[in-house]
Design an enzyme around this catalytic site. Sequence first.
Site: not given
Length: 188
Positions: A13-14, A104
């Site tokens: 998705s990123n 992260h």
Amino acid sequence: MKNIAIFASGTGSNATKIVAHLKNHASIKVALIISNKATAPVLQMAATNNIPTLLLQKQDFYNTENLLTNLAEYKIDFIALAGFLWLIPPYLVQAFENKIVNIHPALLPKYGGKGMYGMNVHKAVHANKEKESGITIHFVNEHYDEGNSIFQASCPIDPQDDPSIIQKQVLVLEHQYFPTIIESLLLM
Ligand code: GRF
């Protein structure tokens, strides 16, 4: 033109947000998507967007430096790790010093290190009754989640939020900031 390679092995998705953000950019191009998982949905997304892909084999990644040749073929200037779990080997860190960034899903230095990925992170945050969590975008060195921090954003956690709610809130921040931070680093 600056060429980016995205390393991603999860849902992607990123990676999808980064590709969308940089589509038709005047000076930055997502030139390669690299995965270590043949079934990763990110590879389909790459195909849809006509972005070349490379499937990594563990032996090759750690025991040879062949990847550097691949990255040179695509004239890669910069690497974004977006859900890539293998530790980056020293030859790659050295070849791309301060040119590899990771996202992260927690506020490092808390909740980082080996094994701290995905729901493991959010479950630990929840178990410790943290009042906030968030994201850290950082440079990558030879150790998991230890490179210099570039950017953090946080979100409050309500006592009733379970780990999956924390994950959703954190993912919103990831999508909001990762593409623009990458862009700003490349425009510097
Ligand atoms: C994200 O939570 C990111 O912080 C971590 O891996 C996850 C990847 O998610 N490094 P997606 O595959 O981009 O949805």
